[in-house]
Structures are given as structure tokens and as C-alpha cells.
Write a protein that holds these residues in place. Sequence first.
Motif, short mmCIF file in Angstrom:
data_model
loop_
_atom_site.label_atom_id
_atom_site.label_comp_id
_atom_site.label_asym_id
_atom_site.label_seq_id
_atom_site.Cartn_x
_atom_site.Cartn_y
_atom_site.Cartn_z
N ALA A 47 -5.54 11.27 -3.71
CA ALA A 47 -4.36 12.36 -4.38
C ALA A 47 -3.75 11.83 -5.63
CB ALA A 47 -3.00 12.02 -3.50
N GLY A 48 -4.35 10.50 -6.23
CA GLY A 48 -4.24 10.02 -7.68
C GLY A 48 -2.99 9.24 -7.64
N VAL A 49 -2.24 8.63 -6.58
CA VAL A 49 -1.03 8.11 -6.51
C VAL A 49 -1.40 6.73 -7.21
CG1 VAL A 49 0.87 6.97 -5.12
CG2 VAL A 49 -0.12 9.26 -4.78
N CYS A 50 -2.34 5.94 -6.58
CA CYS A 50 -2.67 4.57 -7.10
C CYS A 50 -3.25 4.66 -8.59
CB CYS A 50 -3.86 4.12 -6.39
SG CYS A 50 -3.52 3.70 -4.67
N ARG A 65 -5.38 -0.37 -5.66
CA ARG A 65 -6.21 0.52 -4.48
C ARG A 65 -6.30 -0.49 -3.35
NH1 ARG A 65 -10.19 4.17 -8.17
NH2 ARG A 65 -8.73 5.65 -8.38
N ILE A 66 -6.67 -1.69 -3.74
CA ILE A 66 -7.05 -2.96 -2.47
C ILE A 66 -5.94 -3.23 -2.09
CG2 ILE A 66 -7.89 -5.07 -2.48
CD1 ILE A 66 -9.85 -4.59 -4.48
N VAL A 70 -4.77 -2.93 2.10
CA VAL A 70 -4.52 -4.01 2.66
C VAL A 70 -3.18 -3.97 3.28
CG1 VAL A 70 -3.98 -6.57 2.37
CG2 VAL A 70 -6.07 -5.67 1.69
N GLY A 71 -2.12 -3.37 2.30
CA GLY A 71 -0.97 -3.40 2.74
C GLY A 71 -0.63 -2.22 3.70
N CYS A 72 -1.29 -1.25 3.77
CA CYS A 72 -1.25 -0.26 4.86
C CYS A 72 -1.68 -0.95 6.31
CB CYS A 72 -2.34 0.88 4.49
SG CYS A 72 -1.97 2.53 5.72
N LEU A 73 -2.51 -1.64 6.13
CA LEU A 73 -3.16 -2.40 7.33
C LEU A 73 -2.20 -3.44 7.87
CD1 LEU A 73 -6.72 -2.95 6.69
CD2 LEU A 73 -5.77 -1.13 8.10
N SER A 76 1.56 -1.96 9.20
CA SER A 76 1.75 -1.09 10.32
C SER A 76 1.66 0.49 9.72
CB SER A 76 2.87 -1.17 11.29
OG SER A 76 2.52 -2.69 11.92
N GLY A 77 1.37 0.76 8.52
CA GLY A 77 1.37 2.12 7.98
C GLY A 77 2.47 2.44 7.20
N LEU A 78 3.58 1.48 7.09
CA LEU A 78 4.59 1.75 6.12
C LEU A 78 4.12 1.73 4.68
CD1 LEU A 78 7.48 1.62 5.93
CD2 LEU A 78 7.63 -0.78 5.19
N VAL A 79 3.13 1.17 3.88
CA VAL A 79 2.57 1.53 2.91
C VAL A 79 1.99 3.07 2.83
CG1 VAL A 79 0.95 0.59 1.00
CG2 VAL A 79 2.23 -0.70 2.08
N GLY A 80 1.34 3.30 3.85
CA GLY A 80 0.80 4.67 3.90
C GLY A 80 1.97 5.74 3.94
N VAL A 81 2.92 5.45 4.46
CA VAL A 81 4.07 6.40 4.46
C VAL A 81 4.50 6.45 2.85
CG1 VAL A 81 6.70 6.98 5.00
CG2 VAL A 81 4.87 6.34 6.81
#
Length: 119
Positions: A47-50, A65-66, A70-73, A76-81
Motif C-alpha cells: 500500500a506504500g505505507v512503509c 519493511r523488515i 517483525v513487529g507484526c509477528l 500479535s498483529g498490532l503493527v498490522g492494525v
Amino acid sequence: MPFYCQRCGAGLPPSARFCSNCGNVVTAAPPPPGRPLVRPIVGRQIAGVCIGVAQANGWDVTMVRILTVVGCLFTSGLVGVAYLAGWIGIPEEPIAVPGYPPNVPTYPPNTPGGYPPSV
């Protein structure tokens, strides 16, 4: 970065709320000039966020991006949100179109004639 009063030009510390010389209320300093936070069209992976965050802060996009993955993993998905919120909240970079806006003469024209101009 020096901080000055807008009215009298006296040098002030960054934490000042009032000028010690003239008593003028000191407004917050404007943010330093830099690239705005937008999602660029070129160089996106999803999406171009990073790449937008990396360019706005002067960071390496690969490291952002890395750290996002890693933060998403590990959170528990908080960085994904947060990534989804950035996808929704960060505006896209405007598309630059050559020749837009077109050179349209202003009316009434500077030369004698009426509106619309006669050909």
C-alpha cells in the motif's frame, strides 16, 4: 536551531512561552521543512505505507519493511492494525500531470475585443 521573537527579534530558549524583551506570546516553531507524509505511487510493495514513512523521516525503506514484518509477528498483529490505519489515513501522493493546469487566457483579454474572443 535558534528561536526568535516574531515582534522584536530577541533570541529565546525553545521552552519560552513569552518574550522576555517585549512580552509577546511566542507561538510554537513550525516543523522543519521536509517531505510530507504521503503514500508514493512509485516503489510500493503493498500500500506504500512503509515507503511513505521511510521517505518522510529519511530512513531506509528496507529496514522499515523488515521492522514492520517483525513487529507484526511479535506484537500479535498490532503493527498490522497500525499498517491498515496508515493505509486508510495517509493520503496518496498527488499525480503530476504535465501541462496541468493548462494555460488558459484570462478574460477579458488585454487586447481589444469582447468576450468570448472573436477568432
